[in-house]
Design a protein around this motif. Structure first.
Motif, short mmCIF file in Angstrom:
data_model
loop_
_atom_site.label_atom_id
_atom_site.label_comp_id
_atom_site.label_asym_id
_atom_site.label_seq_id
_atom_site.Cartn_x
_atom_site.Cartn_y
_atom_site.Cartn_z
N THR A 18 0.83 -1.19 0.00
CA THR A 18 0.00 0.00 0.00
C THR A 18 0.87 1.25 0.00
OG1 THR A 18 -0.12 -0.05 2.42
CG2 THR A 18 -1.88 -1.16 1.18
N THR A 19 0.35 2.30 -0.58
CA THR A 19 1.06 3.57 -0.63
C THR A 19 0.20 4.64 0.00
OG1 THR A 19 0.17 4.06 -2.82
CG2 THR A 19 2.30 2.93 -2.73
N THR A 20 0.83 5.74 0.34
CA THR A 20 0.14 6.88 0.93
C THR A 20 0.20 8.04 -0.04
OG1 THR A 20 2.13 7.73 2.00
CG2 THR A 20 0.82 6.10 3.22
N SER A 23 3.75 9.46 -0.09
CA SER A 23 4.74 8.67 -0.82
C SER A 23 4.51 8.75 -2.32
CB SER A 23 4.70 7.22 -0.36
OG SER A 23 3.44 6.61 -0.68
N ARG A 24 3.26 8.78 -2.76
CA ARG A 24 2.98 8.87 -4.19
C ARG A 24 3.41 10.23 -4.74
NH1 ARG A 24 -1.91 6.15 -2.50
NH2 ARG A 24 -3.09 8.12 -2.51
N GLU A 114 -2.96 4.96 -9.09
CA GLU A 114 -3.46 5.28 -7.75
C GLU A 114 -3.58 6.78 -7.49
OE1 GLU A 114 -2.17 2.32 -4.41
OE2 GLU A 114 -0.41 2.71 -5.65
#
Length: 271
Positions: A18-20, A23-24, A114
């Motif tokens: 999973t990413t936040t 972070s993206r 995302e």
């Protein structure tokens, strides 16, 4: 034992995948920084021009009655230098970034992943915004040393003005990019905002030296409240009402720009 560990391992693997939003955006900003560094023209305009233009302001300041406006050469040149950095390193540079990435279908591809729209725009703008921030700090230190400026009397006003200016210029860049067709025209479409800001927002001469009616109109320009707050941060002669008025004007322009981006920003090439 194996059946018990399998769900735990799967959960840990899912957690690392999973990413936040942070972070993206950071990943996009790193990629944009690399691409921005390859564009020599943009790098030159963003890094060199803002350090040169203040010298022209310094030369013109010697012929002005700055004492009558309650200013010195330093309190004229320093806000102007920061204004030039906002215009060239943030606003003008980002118009080109948004337009070129759109025409190369980069923005369209990013929307299929995302990343949300605000993350795409924010991550793409982050390198230019950070560049403008660092430049502004360096220019402030350089002007303070070379022009013998004392410490700001109201540093919070200067900080608020700079932060509002960074956000506002990034938003205005997205608006301008909405109506810019090609990467070549991105060198022209920012010019009206830049020329009007340089002429009427107090970069080359303070508004106090203008006729009252003209000064009242110039006070409503997008960059004027930013310059007013930065200059007021050093002089300390900005009243609470004047400071709140400048903040309200800058916020109003930012809200208007965000609305325009949500309404008209194009994510695919203009045909």
């Amino acid at each position: 034992m194996s059946a018990t560990d399998t769900p735990a391992r799967a959960k840990r693997a899912a957690g690392t995948a999973t990413t936040t939003p942070t972070s993206r955006m950071a990943a996009l900003a790193r990629a944009e920084m690399t691409l921005l560094g390859r564009n020599k023209g943009t790098v030159f305009a963003s890094l060199f021009v803002p350090f040169v233009l203040p010298f022209s302001v310094r030369a013109g300041a010697e012929e002005m009655d700055l004492a009558g406006a309650g200013l010195t050469v330093g309190t004229l040149v320093l806000p102007a230098a920061i204004g030039f950095s906002l215009l060239f390193a943030v606003y003008s540079a980002l118009v080109g970034v948004f337009v070129v990435r759109r025409e190369e279908l980069v923005l369209k591809r990013l929307r299929t992943g995302e990343l949300r729209d605000v993350e795409i725009l924010g991550g793409s703008a982050l390198p230019a915004v950070l560049s403008g921030l660092v430049q502004s700090l360096l220019l402030a230190v350089g002007c303070a040393v070379l022009l013998d400026l004392s410490a700001p009397s109201a540093p919070h006003l200067a900080v608020v003005g700079l932060l509002l200016g960074l956000v506002l210029c990034a938003a205005l860049a997205a608006v301008t990019a909405s109506f810019t067709r090609t990467g070549e025209s991105a060198q022209v479409t920012p010019l009206p905002v830049m020329f009007v800001s340089m002429a009427g927002s107090g970069l080359f001469f303070p508004l106090d030296l203008l006729p009252d009616r003209l000064a009242s109109v110039c006070e409503l320009l997008p960059l004027t409240p930013v310059i007013t707050l930065v200059r007021g941060g050093w002089t300390g002669d900005l009243s609470a009402v004047e400071a709140l008025g400048a903040v309200a004007t800058a916020v109003a322009w930012t809200v208007l720009a965000v609305f325009a981006v949500r309404r008209w920003f194009r994510w695919e090439p203009r045909h």
